[in-house]
Design a protein around this motif. Structure first.
Motif, short mmCIF file in Angstrom:
data_model
loop_
_atom_site.label_atom_id
_atom_site.label_comp_id
_atom_site.label_asym_id
_atom_site.label_seq_id
_atom_site.Cartn_x
_atom_site.Cartn_y
_atom_site.Cartn_z
N GLU A 131 0.67 -1.03 0.09
CA GLU A 131 0.08 0.02 0.03
C GLU A 131 1.08 1.19 0.13
N SER A 132 1.96 1.33 1.02
CA SER A 132 2.77 2.50 0.96
C SER A 132 3.53 2.87 -0.38
N GLU A 135 0.93 4.04 -2.89
CA GLU A 135 0.48 5.36 -2.62
C GLU A 135 1.53 6.32 -3.16
N GLU A 136 2.86 6.09 -2.86
CA GLU A 136 3.96 6.82 -3.25
C GLU A 136 4.28 6.68 -4.88
N GLU A 139 0.29 4.83 -10.27
CA GLU A 139 -0.76 6.00 -10.82
C GLU A 139 -1.79 4.85 -11.68
N CYS A 145 -2.19 -0.13 -13.83
CA CYS A 145 -1.38 0.79 -12.76
C CYS A 145 -0.01 0.82 -13.32
N VAL A 175 -5.89 -4.27 -1.35
CA VAL A 175 -5.02 -3.14 -1.85
C VAL A 175 -4.72 -3.56 -3.26
N LYS A 178 -7.76 -2.48 -5.43
CA LYS A 178 -8.04 -1.02 -5.30
C LYS A 178 -6.99 -0.67 -6.69
N TRP A 179 -5.91 -1.19 -6.90
CA TRP A 179 -4.88 -0.70 -7.64
C TRP A 179 -4.94 -1.56 -9.22
#
Ligand SMILES: Cc1ncc(COP(=O)(O)O)c(C=O)c1O
Length: 380
Positions: A131-132, A135-136, A139, A145, A175, A178-179
């Motif tokens: 997840e981290s 997030e960073e 896109e 993704c 996660v 989500k992506w």
């Protein structure tokens, strides 16, 4: 002093003063009967009744729609990644703390691994690290993704259930969903392990198992791809059997496929072994309980299954205080005919794989310095 106690205890557990291996196969069922039967049938090679039987047994065991038997776990991973869309130039999120085959399978597809940290409790890919990272660097472009840093497509995420301890699957699947990243489970080590009552290997788009000789059950050499997506399953069978278009006698191939099919001889062995899987796991869980009580009594951490999971306890392990203690333990046990092995060197430390993106790896480094496998065979 502690090491002496441990060595004596392990020898007592296995009731021998001879060499004790890390994980030895056991052939106490129908192995010879099925092998003889395969030989008598003359179908010893790439087709035969045992291949089909084994595939049905594996689909049932993993509660999946389709299982495809192949030559080994590494080739199963290679094909599973390709089937979920990994192509030349893509990236795959995975852990550095794994056997090298996980990473090789990514490279065989012309893709790059991105090394993300593991959780301390499961020793497998951490949903929080994924997840981290996303997030960073993630896109979504038209629902696909990409990694903003490298501009490459993140085509898959491949967790590995270390030594049979399942990763935090719910969080990881959430996660990745989500992506929009497909999940391929490297379940090579986790046959029979469960997460919230569901078999590992059945959570991702595809899951992969190994039947190498060091696993709980073996086909000599072998691997299986499982999936709940019937279409993907059909493609997996097609791709691993030279992509030959069905025809009574013509040789027509519609893709550059692989000759990865499991020989019937190996499948015969696999069927006999699989019949005993539950027995072997129960037997190993008894050993794990004995180890747990003993190591607790001498103040050494023995790794046990985490909340919501049932582990197969493929390779059991202890967590030592630091690297120095680990090195002493390795030396003294191996010198005394008790085989022990450190957990793998983190893959980014190998000159082969040092140039790929990675996060801080704090947990992986901690575990690399402390985790040691101890003898874990089924006791007969
Ligand atoms: C985590 C992991 N992935 C992949 C493999 C590859 O399986 P195989 O040896 O059957 O090719 C193994 C084990 O051998 C493994 O432990």
């Amino acid at each position: 002093m502690k090491n002496d106690l441990i060595i004596s205890f392990i020898k007592e557990c296995f009731n021998t003063s001879n060499f004790i291996g890390l994980h030895e196969p056991r052939f106490i069922g129908n192995e010879k009967k099925y092998l003889n039967d395969a030989i008598d049938s003359t179908f010893v090679s790439s087709v035969g009744a045992y291949v089909e039987k084994f595939e049905i047994m594996m689909a049932k065991l993993t509660k999946t729609q389709k299982a495809i038997a192949v030559v080994n776990g590494t080739s199963a991973l290679q094909v599973a990644l390709r089937l979920c869309g990994v192509q030349n130039g893509d990236e795959v999120l995975t852990q550095a703390l794994t056997f090298i085959a996980t990473i090789n399978a990514i490279i065989y597809n012309g893709a790059s691994p991105v090394f993300l940290d593991v959780d301390l409790d499961t020793m497998g890919l951490s949903p929080k690290s994924v997840e981290s990272f996303l997030e960073e660097f993630g896109e979504l472009r038209d629902g696909v993704c990409f990694n903003k840093k490298t501009n490459k497509k993140i085509a898959a995420c491949m967790p590995m259930h270390t030594f049979g301890f399942p990763v935090h699957l719910d969080e990881l699947i959430t996660v990745c969903k989500k992506w929009n990243i497909p999940v391929v489970e490297d379940a090579a080590e986790s046959i029979g392990s469960e997460y919230k009552g569901t078999p590992t290997g059945s959570f991702g788009q595809l899951g992969v198992f190994s039947f190498n000789g060091n696993k709980i059950v073996t086909s000599g050499g072998g691997g299986v791809i499982v999936t709940n997506d019937i279409e993907l399953g059909i493609q997996a069978k097609h791709l691993t059997t030279t992509a030959k278009v069905p025809h009574p006698y013509e040789y027509i191939h519609d893709q550059i496929g692989y000759n990865f099919r499991m020989p019937n001889l190996n499948a015969a062995l696999a069927c006999a072994q699989l019949e005993q899987l539950n027995l072997f796991i129960e037997n190993k869980r008894n050993l794990a309980n004995q180890y747990k009580a003993f190591f607790n009594s001498i103040g050494v951490k023995f790794r046990t299954e985490t909340k919501d999971t049932k582990a197969n306890y493929w390779l059991m392990c202890v967590e030592l205080e630091n690297k120095k203690e680990r090195d002493n333990f390795l030396k003294e046990t191996n010198e005394n005919k008790v085989m022990t092995r450190p957990i793998w060197q983190l893959n980014f430390k190998s000159s082969l794989y040092s140039n790929f993106q990675k996060d801080a790896q704090l947990n992986a480094i901690y575990l690399e310095e402390r985790i040691v496998n101890i003898p874990s065979s089924t006791r007969i």
